[in-house]
Design a protein around this motif. Structure first.
Motif, short mmCIF file in Angstrom:
data_model
loop_
_atom_site.label_atom_id
_atom_site.label_comp_id
_atom_site.label_asym_id
_atom_site.label_seq_id
_atom_site.Cartn_x
_atom_site.Cartn_y
_atom_site.Cartn_z
N ALA A 56 -9.82 9.26 -5.35
CA ALA A 56 -8.41 9.13 -5.76
C ALA A 56 -8.14 9.90 -7.05
O ALA A 56 -7.11 10.57 -7.18
CB ALA A 56 -8.06 7.66 -5.92
N LEU A 73 -4.82 -3.80 2.65
CA LEU A 73 -5.74 -3.01 1.83
C LEU A 73 -7.06 -3.78 1.70
O LEU A 73 -7.12 -4.84 1.07
CB LEU A 73 -5.13 -2.75 0.45
CG LEU A 73 -5.92 -1.83 -0.47
CD1 LEU A 73 -6.03 -0.44 0.13
CD2 LEU A 73 -5.27 -1.77 -1.85
N GLY A 91 -1.03 -1.45 -4.87
CA GLY A 91 -2.45 -1.14 -4.72
C GLY A 91 -3.35 -2.34 -4.83
O GLY A 91 -4.58 -2.17 -4.86
N PRO A 120 -6.30 4.25 -0.42
CA PRO A 120 -6.46 2.99 0.33
C PRO A 120 -7.36 3.15 1.56
O PRO A 120 -7.43 4.20 2.18
CB PRO A 120 -5.03 2.66 0.75
CG PRO A 120 -4.35 3.98 0.84
CD PRO A 120 -4.97 4.85 -0.22
N ASN A 140 -11.01 0.69 -1.49
CA ASN A 140 -10.44 1.76 -2.30
C ASN A 140 -11.57 2.73 -2.68
O ASN A 140 -12.73 2.32 -2.79
CB ASN A 140 -9.77 1.20 -3.55
CG ASN A 140 -9.06 2.27 -4.36
OD1 ASN A 140 -8.76 3.35 -3.85
ND2 ASN A 140 -8.79 1.98 -5.63
N THR A 180 0.83 -1.22 0.00
CA THR A 180 0.00 0.00 0.00
C THR A 180 0.86 1.26 0.00
O THR A 180 0.61 2.20 -0.75
CB THR A 180 -0.97 0.02 1.21
OG1 THR A 180 -1.72 -1.20 1.23
CG2 THR A 180 -1.91 1.20 1.13
N TYR A 224 -4.74 5.43 -6.33
CA TYR A 224 -5.76 4.78 -5.50
C TYR A 224 -5.77 5.48 -4.15
O TYR A 224 -4.81 6.14 -3.76
CB TYR A 224 -5.47 3.28 -5.33
CG TYR A 224 -4.13 3.00 -4.69
CD1 TYR A 224 -3.99 2.87 -3.31
CD2 TYR A 224 -2.98 2.86 -5.47
CE1 TYR A 224 -2.77 2.63 -2.73
CE2 TYR A 224 -1.75 2.61 -4.90
CZ TYR A 224 -1.66 2.50 -3.53
OH TYR A 224 -0.43 2.27 -2.94
#
Length: 452
Positions: A372, A364, A322, A381, A367, A250, A379
C-alpha cells in the motif's frame, strides 16, 4: 430238356421282361384285359421356371387316349386345394413379373406413360440434397412470415413482441414506473452536454451531471442494497446545513448512498467534503468535482455553508473505511472538531447521520501495508473474494442498508467567535459522535440479518 411252362413275357416267348411286356402287363393279358397305354414322357425343362406365354407361343399338346388307370394318382388331388388357396390369398396382392431366364424375380420397369387421375402417387427415396433444399425453403418461408408480421427484418423464429414487452417490464421494475420520463431527461441532458449548453459553479459542480448520476445510481440503491431512509424530514428544505456521518465499507460507497438519499428524499444536492487522495486520482477526481465534491478544508466548507448549501463530512476518514471487519460499527476518533468549527462560523445546524449496511459490502479481513505504501494508498484491502476472484471480487455484497438522519443540533445559539473555544468544539464533537454510535446499535438490532 424243354421247359413246357409258359414264360411271362412278350408274345409268350421266354426272355427278360421289357417296359411294354412287364409282368404286370402280362398278368393283365392273361386275365383278358388290355394293356394300359404308355404315357408320353416329357423332357425336363432347362430352367425351373415356366416359360411366359406372352413371350413364347403355346405348344400343341399331343392327343392322349382316354383310359381308366388301374390306380388313380393321388398327387394331383392333394395339390389342387393348395393351388386354389394360394390363388385366393394372392388375389389382392400386385403381381410381380418374373424373369424368363433366371429363377429370381426381376425388378419392375418404370412406366413411361403419365399416371391417370386415379393412379396411386409414385414414391421414391429422399436424398440428402432434397432434404437440404426443403429445409432451406421452410426457413425462407418462416423468415418471410416473421418480416410480414412484425413489419421489420428480424431473425427467423425470434418473438420480437415478447422481447420488447420483457424489456419494458424490466425497465419498470428497475427504474420505476416513470422510467420513460427519466430516460427522456437523461437524453436531453446528454444532448445539452454535447452541444456545450451547461453551467458549473465556482467549485466545478455540474447539476445536470449530478442528476444523471443520481438516476443511474438509483437501481443499485433501491434494488441491490434495498435502501431504507429514515428521518428525511430532518434534512433542511432551504438554507445551509452540515451532515456528519460514520464512514465504513473499505470503498467509500456510503458517500454516494448518502448523496442519493439527500437528493431523492430531501430534494437537495449534497456537497461532499473529500480527502486529498480523492482529487489526486486521474479520473475519479474530475467526476467527484462535477458531482459536487470539494476539498475538505475549512475555507471551502465555510464558503459552501455560508452560500446555503448542504455539505457532508465523514470525520473518521481512512481510519473508518480501513478498519477490519471485527471492529465493524465501532466509531473511530472524529478528529479535533474542525467540522464543528465550520458549522459554528456559518451558523448552520449539524445533522448526525447513521449508516448501517456499508460494513458488509467488502468485509476487510487483511491488509498489505508495504504494498500500500509503495502504491501511495492508505491501505490495500484483502476481502474474502478479492483478490481471489479477481474483478468479480470487486462486486459489493447485497447487504440491506438503513440511513437515518437524526435531529439537527443547533449552533446558532453560540456566537461565531465560539469556534475558537477548544472545549466547546470537543463537547459538540463528542455529542455528535455519541448520537451516531447509539443510533447505529439501535439500527443493527432493528435490521436483523444483514442480507435477508
Amino acid at each position: 430238356m424243354n421247359d413246357e411252362r409258359r414264360t411271362i413275357g412278350t408274345d409268350g416267348a421266354a426272355g427278360r421282361g421289357t417296359r411294354g411286356g412287364s409282368p404286370s402287363s402280362g398278368a393283365r393279358s392273361l386275365a383278358g384285359g388290355k394293356a394300359a397305354p404308355r404315357k408320353p414322357v416329357r423332357k425336363a425343362a432347362a430352367s425351373s421356371t415356366t416359360e411366359s406365354s406372352a413371350t413364347k407361343p403355346a405348344r400343341t399338346a399331343k392327343p392322349e387316349i382316354p383310359t381308366t388307370p388301374a390306380v388313380e394318382p393321388s398327387t394331383p388331388a392333394r395339390e389342387k386345394p393348395r393351388k386354389t388357396a394360394a390363388k385366393k390369398s394372392d388375389a389382392g396382392r400386385p403381381k410381380t413379373p418374373t424373369s424368363t431366364t433366371g429363377g429370381s424375380p426381376s425388378r419392375p420397369r418404370r412406366s413411361t406413360t403419365a399416371p391417370g387421375p386415379d393412379a396411386a402417387p409414385h414414391l421414391r427415396a429422399v436424398t440428402e440434397e432434397d432434404a437440404a433444399a426443403a429445409a432451406a425453403a421452410a426457413a425462407e418461408e418462416a423468415a418471410r412470415e416473421t418480416r410480414t408480421a412484425s413489419g421489420r427484418a428480424t431473425l427467423p423464429g425470434l418473438p420480437v413482441e415478447e422481447v420488447l414487452v420483457a424489456v419494458v417490464q424490466a425497465a419498470q421494475r428497475i427504474l420505476g414506473s416513470d422510467w420513460e420520463h427519466r430516460l427522456a431527461v437523461a437524453v436531453a441532458a446528454l444532448r445539452k452536454r454535447l452541444s456545450g449548453d451547461f453551467e458549473v459553479d465556482d467549485f466545478g459542480f455540474d447539476p445536470q451531471l449530478a442528476e444523471v448520476l443520481t438516476a443511474a445510481f438509483e437501481p443499485i440503491a433501491e434494488k441491490w442494497f434495498r435502501l431504507e431512509v429514515r428521518g428525511a424530514e430532518n434534512i433542511p428544505s432551504e438554507g445551509g446545513a452540515l451532515l456528519v456521518a460514520n464512514h465504513s465499507g473499505t470503498v467509500p460507497i456510503d458517500g454516494l448512498m448518502t448523496g442519493y438519499a439527500v437528493k431523492r428524499h430531501g430534494g437537495r444536492d449534497l456537497r461532499p467534503l473529500g480527502a486529498d487522495l480523492v482529487f489526486a486520482l486521474p479520473f475519479v477526481g474530475q467526476v467527484a468535482r462535477r458531482a459536487g465534491a470539494t476539498l475538505a478544508c475549512t475555507q471551502d466548507a465555510e464558503r459552501l455553508l455560508g452560500s446555503g448549501e448542504i455539505a457532508g463530512v465523514w470525520p473518521e476518514g481512512f481510519k473508518g473505511i480501513g478498519k477490519p471487519f471485527a471492529e465493524r460499527y465501532k466509531l473511530q476518533r472524529f478528529g479535533r472538531g474542525g467540522f464543528v468549527s465550520s458549522a459554528l462560523r456559518a451558523q448552520v445546524p449539524i445533522v448526525p447521520v447513521s449508516i448501517v449496511g456499508a460494513e458488509e459490502i467488502y468485509p476487510l479481513v487483511g491488509n498489505v501495508p508495504s504494498l500500500a505504501r509503495l502504491l501511495g494508498l492508505p491501505y490495500l484491502p484483502i476481502t474474502p473474494f478479492f483478490p481471489l476472484l479477481g474483478p468479480l471480487g470487486m462486486i459489493p455484497l447485497p447487504s440491506k442498508w438503513i440511513i437515518e438522519f437524526g435531529e439537527p443540533i443547533r449552533t446558532d445559539a453560540y456566537e461565531p467567535d465560539a469556534a475558537d473555544d477548544p472545549m466547546l468544539l470537543f463537547n459538540v464533537t463528542d455529542q455528535v459522535r455519541e448520537t451516531i454510535q447509539q443510533t447505529l446499535y439501535q439500527l443493527l438490532v432493528e435490521r436483523g440479518n444483514a442480507f435477508f
